[in-house]
Design an enzyme around this catalytic site. Structure first.
Site, PDB file in Angstrom:
ATOM      1  N   PRO A 154       0.785  -1.139   0.023  1.00 24.10           N
ATOM      2  CA  PRO A 154       0.186   0.111   0.131  1.00 24.10           C
ATOM      3  C   PRO A 154       0.765   1.250  -0.061  1.00 24.10           C
ATOM      4  CG  PRO A 154       0.193  -0.823   2.267  1.00 24.10           C
ATOM      5  CD  PRO A 154       0.848  -1.530   1.312  1.00 24.10           C
TER       6      PRO A 154
ATOM      7  N   ILE B 143       5.292   3.617   6.823  1.00 19.28           N
ATOM      8  CA  ILE B 143       5.658   5.330   7.340  1.00 19.28           C
ATOM      9  C   ILE B 143       4.309   5.974   7.107  1.00 19.28           C
ATOM     10  CG2 ILE B 143       6.709   7.182   5.930  1.00 19.28           C
ATOM     11  CD1 ILE B 143       8.858   5.185   5.096  1.00 19.28           C
TER      12      ILE B 143
ATOM     13  N   ASP C 272       6.037   2.842   1.688  1.00 16.25           N
ATOM     14  CA  ASP C 272       5.010   1.874   2.068  1.00 16.25           C
ATOM     15  C   ASP C 272       4.252   2.333   3.451  1.00 16.25           C
ATOM     16  OD1 ASP C 272       4.169  -0.585   3.283  1.00 16.25           O
ATOM     17  OD2 ASP C 272       5.584  -1.746   2.756  1.00 16.25           O
ATOM     18  N   HIS C 273       2.963   2.578   3.308  1.00 13.77           N
ATOM     19  CA  HIS C 273       2.282   3.281   4.320  1.00 13.77           C
ATOM     20  C   HIS C 273       2.171   2.340   5.625  1.00 13.77           C
ATOM     21  CE1 HIS C 273      -0.144   6.112   5.888  1.00 13.77           C
ATOM     22  NE2 HIS C 273      -0.999   6.370   5.027  1.00 13.77           N
ATOM     23  N   ARG C 274       2.436   1.016   5.208  1.00 11.16           N
ATOM     24  CA  ARG C 274       2.553   0.175   6.522  1.00 11.16           C
ATOM     25  C   ARG C 274       3.460   0.395   7.473  1.00 11.16           C
ATOM     26  NH1 ARG C 274       2.986  -5.566   3.669  1.00 11.16           N
ATOM     27  NH2 ARG C 274       4.579  -4.250   2.468  1.00 11.16           N
TER      28      ARG C 274
END
Length: 652
Positions: A448, A628, A624-626
Site C-alpha cells: 500500500p 511510514i 510503504d504506508h504500513r
C-alpha cells in the site's frame, strides 16, 4: 572424491535443480547441479568422472564457493590376467609371498598428449572473452580458472578440465565464443609402470604359496520395519504438499513417496528402502521438520555391499609367472552432438527467457521456442518438466486446431482476448532485463504505497555546482546535481532510519539497517537497471560523482556484476532532463521508500514583497504506508528541501 561449488561470481546462490542422483555414472564436465542467484542461473559441471556416491545438498539450499555438492566414487579398475578364472571358481584376491624372488626393477614410462580445452555450455549462444588468466608455459591443475567470458547478464570463469602445461592459446580478449570453441591446448603427462629386463627372468622363478586370501563375502540386510524421516531440507519447517503413496503400496528404494513444500522450494522425499508401506504418519498440510517420521515401510531383505573377509585357502597350483596387471582405466564417454533445430531468431528469443542452461540446451534439441512454454519454477523460471509437458501437449493436441499456449499471468489478470478481428497484432519480445523485472514489479500489488510531493529550491546549489564542474571536468569527472542529492539523502537517512529499513516478515517490527546502500536507477537500451552505491554517507561529493559515472557506464555497457545490484535499502530514480513535472515511482520491495527526481524549472517564488526567480526541483517520495505515516513522509521531504536549499547545513 568431492565436487565443490566453483567461483560463480556471487557470495551465495540457491540450489534450483539437482541434475544427478545417487548411482549415476557421470563424466568430466557433465552438469550436476543448477545454481540460481538473483541475476543468473549457472550449471555446475563435474570436475571428475565416476559414480555418484552421495548428494550433500538439497533443493533450496544456499551454497557459496567451496561448498561440497556431491561425492563421487572413481570408476572401477580394469583387471587383466594371464588366465581367466574357471567358471566354477570364485575370484580370489590373493596376498602372494615368494621364496627368494628375484628383484624386479620398475621404471616409469612417461607419455604425453595435447588435449583441447573447449568452451562448455554457458547458457547463452555467444559470450565475449573478457580476460585470459593463463599464458603459454603455465602449469595448471583441474578446475583452475583459465578464461573469463562475459554475456549480457553474467560473467563466468571457465575452469580447466585437465591438468598439464599450457601449450597454446587459441582465443584473444574480445573474441566472441560459443560452446565447443577451443580455448587452449594443454600438454598432459601420465606415468605407467614398466618392468625392466630382469622381469623376464622372474618368469622361471618358483611361484609363491598362497597362505590367505581375502574373499568377498556378501552381507545381507534383514527384513523389518523401517521409518523414513524428513531429511535436511535446508529450512526449519516445511508443509506436506502431496502424498504419493498409500498404505499397502509397494515402493522401491529412492522412489519418491511424499512432497514437502517451503516458501523457497518443493522437495520430493525418496524412500530409503524397498518394501511395502505399512503406515503413514503425516497428513496433507502438516508442518514437518528434519527427523520427523513420515512413513513406516516393511522393508524387504536387501543385499548390502561386499564385505572382504580373510579366509584360509589351499596352496594354489604353480603358474609360469605372475602376469596379473591392474590398471586404472578411465571410461571413455563419447560426446553427443545434437543438431540445433531452432533458427537464429528463435535462439535469440530463447536467450531472453528466464531458464537455466540445461533447459535452453534441451529446447535447442527439441526445437521448442521457450516463450511459448508456461513456467512453473520460482520467479517464473522455466523447468525441464515445463518443457516436457509442453512437448507432450503439442504431440497429443489435434493437428487441425492447435490450442494457443497460455502464458502465466503474474499479475493475476485474465487471459488476453483475441485481436484478429481488429487488425491483428505484431509480437515484440521483451528484453531479458524487462522479463526478469516482471516478478519484482508485480510485488508492488501487495504494497500500500502513497506518494508525497514537494519542491526544493536549488538555486544556490546549482550556482555552486556550476562553479565546481569546470575543475571536475578537467579531471574527467562529470559533476551532476545527483551527487549532491545522494549526499543529502544519505545524511537524512541516518536520522530517519525507518526510510532505509524493512518491514519484518511477521509485520510486527521494522528492521533498521546498520549501513546505507543506495540504489540508483539507470536507463539503458534494454530497460531500467538499479546498480547500488555503497555507503554514500561516508563519501565526499567528488567520490560519489566518480562512482556514479562508473556505475552508469557499467550499466550501459552491460558490465554490472550481481554484487553491483544487491543490498540496497533506499532508491533514487531521476528523470534528468527527459521531461515531466512529477511522477509516482514504485517502491522496490523489500525497501519501504523511493525518491523520484523530476527536471528542475525556473519558477516565481513569493518572498513576502515580490516574486523572485528560483530554480525549483520537484521531489516525489513514494513510501510503504504500513511502515511510514504521511506526516513522517512530509517531514522527510521538508528536511530534504532545507538541506538542498543550503547544502552547508551538512557540515553542522
Amino acid at each position: 572424491m568431492q565436487i565443490t561449488t566453483p567461483d560463480i561470481g556471487v557470495d551465495k546462490a540457491t540450489v534450483a535443480e539437482i541434475l544427478v542422483k545417487v548411482g549415476d555414472t557421470i563424466a568430466v564436465d557433465d552438469s550436476i547441479v543448477l545454481l540460481e542467484s538473483d541475476k543468473a542461473s549457472v550449471e555446475v559441471p563435474s570436475t571428475s568422472a565416476g559414480v555418484v556416491k552421495s548428494i550433500l545438498i538439497s533443493l533450496g539450499d544456499e551454497v557459496s564457493e567451496g561448498a561440497v555438492l556431491v561425492e563421487l566414487e572413481a570408476s572401477e579398475a580394469v583387471v587383466t590376467t594371464a588366465e581367466a578364472p574357471k567358471a566354477e571358481e570364485k575370484p580370489v584376491v590373493a596376498e602372494v609371498k615368494t621364496e627368494a624372488a628375484p628383484q624386479v626393477a620398475v621404471t616409469q614410462e612417461v607419455t604425453s598428449q595435447v588435449v583441447d580445452v573447449q568452451v562448455p555450455d554457458i547458457g547463452v549462444e555467444k559470450a565475449t572473452v573478457g580476460e585470459i588468466l593463463v599464458k603459454v608455459g603455465d602449469s595448471i591443475a583441474v578446475d583452475d580458472s583459465i578464461v573469463v567470458v562475459e554475456s549480457d547478464k553474467a560473467t563466468v570463469e571457465v575452469p580447466s578440465t585437465v591438468a598439464g602445461i599450457v601449450e597454446s592459446i587459441s582465443i584473444q580478449v574480445g573474441d566472441s565464443v560459443k560452446e565447443g570453441v577451443v580455448i587452449l591446448q594443454v600438454k598432459t603427462e601420465s606415468a605407467a609402470p614398466v618392468a625392466s629386463a630382469e622381469t623376464a627372468q622372474a618368469a622361471s622363478a618358483p611361484v609363491a604359496q598362497v597362505e590367505q586370501a581375502p574373499v568377498p563375502v556378501i552381507a545381507s540386510v534383514p527384513a523389518g520395519d523401517v521409518e523414513v524421516a524428513v531429511p535436511d531440507l535446508g529450512v526449519d519447517k516445511a508443509a506436506v504438499a502431496e502424498l504419493l503413496i498409500a498404505v499397502g503400496d509397494k515402493v522401491e528404494k529412492d522412489q519418491s513417496i511424499i512432497v514437502v513444500e517451503s516458501d523457497k522450494a518443493t522437495v520430493e522425499v525418496p524412500s530409503t528402502v524397498s518394501g511395502v508401506i505399512k503406515a503413514i504418519h503425516v497428513t496433507l498440510g502438516q508442518s514437518v521438520s528434519e527427523g520427523i517420521a513420515l512413513v513406516t515401510i516393511a522393508a524387504e531383505a536387501q543385499a548390502a555391499a561386499p564385505v572382504t573377509a580373510s579366509v584360509p585357502t589351499q596352496a594354489a597350483p604353480k603358474a609360469e609367472a605372475p602376469k596379473a596387471v591392474v590398471a586404472s582405466a578411465p571410461v571413455a564417454v563419447p560426446a553427443t552432438h545434437t543438431a540445433d533445430k531452432l533458427t537464429k531468431e528463435q535462439n535469440a528469443a530463447n536467450a531472453k527467457v528466464y531458464a537455466g542452461p540445461a533447459v535452453r540446451k534441451l529446447a535447442r534439441e527439441l526445437g521448442v521456442v521457450l516463450a511459448e512454454v508456461k513456467a512453473s519454477g520460482p520467479h517464473a523460471r522455466l523447468m525441464k518438466e515445463d518443457l516436457f509437458a509442453y512437448v507432450k501437449t503439442r504431440l497429443t493436441a489435434p493437428q487441425t486446431a492447435p490450442a494457443a499456449t497460455v502464458v502465466a499471468q503474474l499479475s493475476g489478470l485474465p487471459k488476453l482476448p483475441g485481436f484478429d478481428a481488429f487488425g491483428g497484432v505484431e509480437e515484440k519480445v521483451l528484453t531479458r532485463l524487462q522479463q526478469v523485472s516482471i516478478p519484482q514489479l508485480s510485488l508492488n500489488n501487495y504494497i500500500p504505497q502513497v506518494t508525497q510531493f514537494d519542491l526544493a529550491d536549488i538555486t544556490e546549489l546549482e550556482a555552486w555546482r556550476n562553479d565546481l564542474k569546470g575543475n571536475f571536468k578537467k579531471e574527467g569527472i562529470s559533476l551532476t546535481i545527483m551527487a549532491f542529492i545522494i549526499k543529502a539523502v544519505a545524511h537524512l537517512l541516518k536520522e530517519e532510519r525507518e526510510f532505509a529499513g524493512h518491514l519484518s516478515d511477521d509485520g510486527k517490527s521494522v528492521l533498521l539497517r546498520n549501513e546505507i546502500h543506495m540504489g540508483i536507477a539507470v536507463a539503458t537500451p534494454d530497460g531500467l537497471t538499479v546498480p547500488v552505491l555503497r555507503n554514500p554517507d561516508q563519501k565526499s561529493i567528488k567520490q560519489i560523482a566518480v562512482e556514479l559515472g562508473t556505475l552508469g557506464q557499467k550499466a550501459r555497457d552491460k558490465k554490472l556484476s550481481p554484487k553491483d545490484l544487491q543490498g540496497a535499502n533506499f532508491t533514487i530514480s531521476s528523470l534528468g532532463a527527459i521531461g515531466g513535472t512529477a511522477f509516482t515511482p514504485l517502491v522496490n520491495w523489500p525497501q519501504v521508500a523511493i525518491l523520484g527526481i523530476s527536471p528542475a524549472t525556473m519558477q516565481p517564488v513569493w518572498n513576502g514583497q515580490s516574486f523572485d526567480p528560483k530554480l525549483m526541483l520537484p521531489l516525489s517520495l513514494s513510501y510503504d504506508h504500513r511502515v511510514i505515516n504521511g506526516a513522517d513522509a512530509a517531514r522527510f521531504t521538508n528536511k530534504l528541501t532545507k538541506l538542498l536549499k543550503d547544502i552547508r547545513t551538512l557540515l553542522i
